[in-house]
Design a protein around this motif. Sequence first.
Motif, PDB file in Angstrom:
ATOM      1  N   HIS A 124       0.843  -1.205   0.000  1.00  0.00           N
ATOM      2  CA  HIS A 124       0.000   0.000   0.000  1.00  0.00           C
ATOM      3  C   HIS A 124       0.876   1.253   0.000  1.00  0.00           C
ATOM      4  CE1 HIS A 124      -3.346   2.676   0.859  1.00  0.00           C
ATOM      5  NE2 HIS A 124      -2.784   3.065   1.994  1.00  0.00           N
ATOM      6  N   SER A 125       1.965   1.226   0.751  1.00  0.00           N
ATOM      7  CA  SER A 125       2.866   2.378   0.831  1.00  0.00           C
ATOM      8  C   SER A 125       3.466   2.700  -0.530  1.00  0.00           C
ATOM      9  CB  SER A 125       3.997   2.094   1.835  1.00  0.00           C
ATOM     10  OG  SER A 125       3.495   1.809   3.110  1.00  0.00           O
ATOM     11  N   VAL A 126       3.945   1.688  -1.225  1.00  0.00           N
ATOM     12  CA  VAL A 126       4.564   1.901  -2.533  1.00  0.00           C
ATOM     13  C   VAL A 126       3.535   2.411  -3.535  1.00  0.00           C
ATOM     14  CG1 VAL A 126       5.752   0.760  -4.456  1.00  0.00           C
ATOM     15  CG2 VAL A 126       6.410   0.244  -2.088  1.00  0.00           C
ATOM     16  N   LYS A 127       2.318   1.868  -3.481  1.00  0.00           N
ATOM     17  CA  LYS A 127       1.271   2.345  -4.393  1.00  0.00           C
ATOM     18  C   LYS A 127       0.901   3.793  -4.090  1.00  0.00           C
ATOM     19  CE  LYS A 127      -2.000  -0.065  -6.049  1.00  0.00           C
ATOM     20  NZ  LYS A 127      -3.233  -0.851  -6.234  1.00  0.00           N
ATOM     21  N   ARG A 128       0.774   4.130  -2.816  1.00  0.00           N
ATOM     22  CA  ARG A 128       0.413   5.498  -2.429  1.00  0.00           C
ATOM     23  C   ARG A 128       1.504   6.495  -2.811  1.00  0.00           C
ATOM     24  NH1 ARG A 128      -3.431   8.438  -1.612  1.00  0.00           N
ATOM     25  NH2 ARG A 128      -2.482   9.547   0.131  1.00  0.00           N
ATOM     26  N   SER A 129       2.746   6.027  -2.829  1.00  0.00           N
ATOM     27  CA  SER A 129       3.857   6.918  -3.155  1.00  0.00           C
ATOM     28  C   SER A 129       3.950   7.216  -4.650  1.00  0.00           C
ATOM     29  CB  SER A 129       5.181   6.293  -2.695  1.00  0.00           C
ATOM     30  OG  SER A 129       5.588   5.248  -3.565  1.00  0.00           O
TER      31      SER A 129
ATOM     32  N   GLY B  51       0.992  10.466   4.229  1.00  0.00           N
ATOM     33  CA  GLY B  51       1.032   9.481   5.304  1.00  0.00           C
ATOM     34  C   GLY B  51       0.493   8.158   4.794  1.00  0.00           C
ATOM     35  N   ILE B  52       0.865   7.084   5.467  1.00  0.00           N
ATOM     36  CA  ILE B  52       0.425   5.743   5.096  1.00  0.00           C
ATOM     37  C   ILE B  52      -0.336   5.145   6.276  1.00  0.00           C
ATOM     38  CG2 ILE B  52       1.123   3.455   4.335  1.00  0.00           C
ATOM     39  CD1 ILE B  52       1.753   5.702   2.316  1.00  0.00           C
TER      40      ILE B  52
ATOM     41  N   ALA C 138       5.878   5.301   9.195  1.00  0.00           N
ATOM     42  CA  ALA C 138       6.084   5.047  10.620  1.00  0.00           C
ATOM     43  C   ALA C 138       4.982   5.674  11.481  1.00  0.00           C
ATOM     44  CB  ALA C 138       7.443   5.592  11.054  1.00  0.00           C
ATOM     45  N   ILE C 139       4.783   5.084  12.656  1.00  0.00           N
ATOM     46  CA  ILE C 139       3.972   5.704  13.706  1.00  0.00           C
ATOM     47  C   ILE C 139       4.934   6.418  14.647  1.00  0.00           C
ATOM     48  CG2 ILE C 139       2.395   5.312  15.630  1.00  0.00           C
ATOM     49  CD1 ILE C 139       1.136   4.833  12.913  1.00  0.00           C
TER      50      ILE C 139
END
Length: 358
Positions: free
Chosen positions: A168-173, A300-301, A278-279
């Motif tokens: 999800h992080s890579v797609k959102r980026s 943010g992710i 990160a949190i």
Amino acid sequence: MKAARLYGPGDIRVEQVEEPVAGKGQVKVKIAWNGICGSDIHAFLTTVPKYPQGTTPDPLSGESLPVTLGHEFSGTIISVGPGVDEHKWAVGQNIVVEPLVSCMKSSCPSCSSGSRNLCPIHNFIGIGGWGGGLAEYIAVDTQYIHALPNNIPLDVGACVEPLAVAWHSVKRSRFAKGQSALVLGAGPIGLFLLKVLLAFDPNALIIVSEPTVLRRQSAIKHGATHVIDPTHSNVEESVMKLTGGVGVDVAFDAAGVQATMVAAIESVRTRGTVANVAIWEKTAMIDINRLVMKEIFITGIASYDRIHPELLEALASGKITGVEQLITRKVAIEDVVEKGFLTLVNDKDTQVKILIHP
């Protein structure tokens, strides 16, 4: 059955609880493996959001402490409840759970727009209630399960949930083939990010910044192009040298400290993207003028949302490999505190993913 239950910070107990029965629309799963997540460690050390606090019930599950922990798990269906399509979900089938639960009300802007991971009261199976993976069995609604491909073993299946965060992080980026990336922090999520980035582009320039020797070595082993020791080298200067003075297209902060966020902003190219995975324990100070002058996109992710099928396809097709090498220890549930949680607290530099077998 045995279950590891959270009573509060520093208080996890393995005890006997009632074995669940599959209700309407549910399957009963014999749990094979459950990974200990960084958020579980935080809950063990202190009070953190989403984990129930005291006697106040969670607004979605209605449960309060104690709760059964574990949201990174795989297992095998052993029975099905009324109303379950037995042609789709059969006894003996291996599955993974997508544990994110949201209100799904039409009045919720996030849920109604297809972004249930942003629901204000969303939570997770194994955090907010509903049972968890640190137990022998769980009864779970079929809407939260995915079939594990036959060529993916159950221990790797327990890594699908944190891999989903990375996917999800890579797609959102908006990372794309031919681009470069910086990953700040080579803990579990940082290394999973590395795996996913290579699935998107096996030839990508991927730089990893990590202060510990063993984790830098692990990043190189799993495909990083270059590693940087931020305790001895200036991250931004190193990145600029490695990119011909341009900077990376995307920087992922998987550490969540002031220094990594500064490095991410300074290391990304003009009109590049900074993705915070990160949190944070403390609030970050961001130089807004740097964002303005470089026209940086920053996002943010928040976990993931219904991307498990494409991730599982990538695993099954071999686009993501070597996940089993990131499993550094397997522990029986009786030893979950001493050999699981306390090991990750006291020896985190040598551990990536610890799996618990209930």
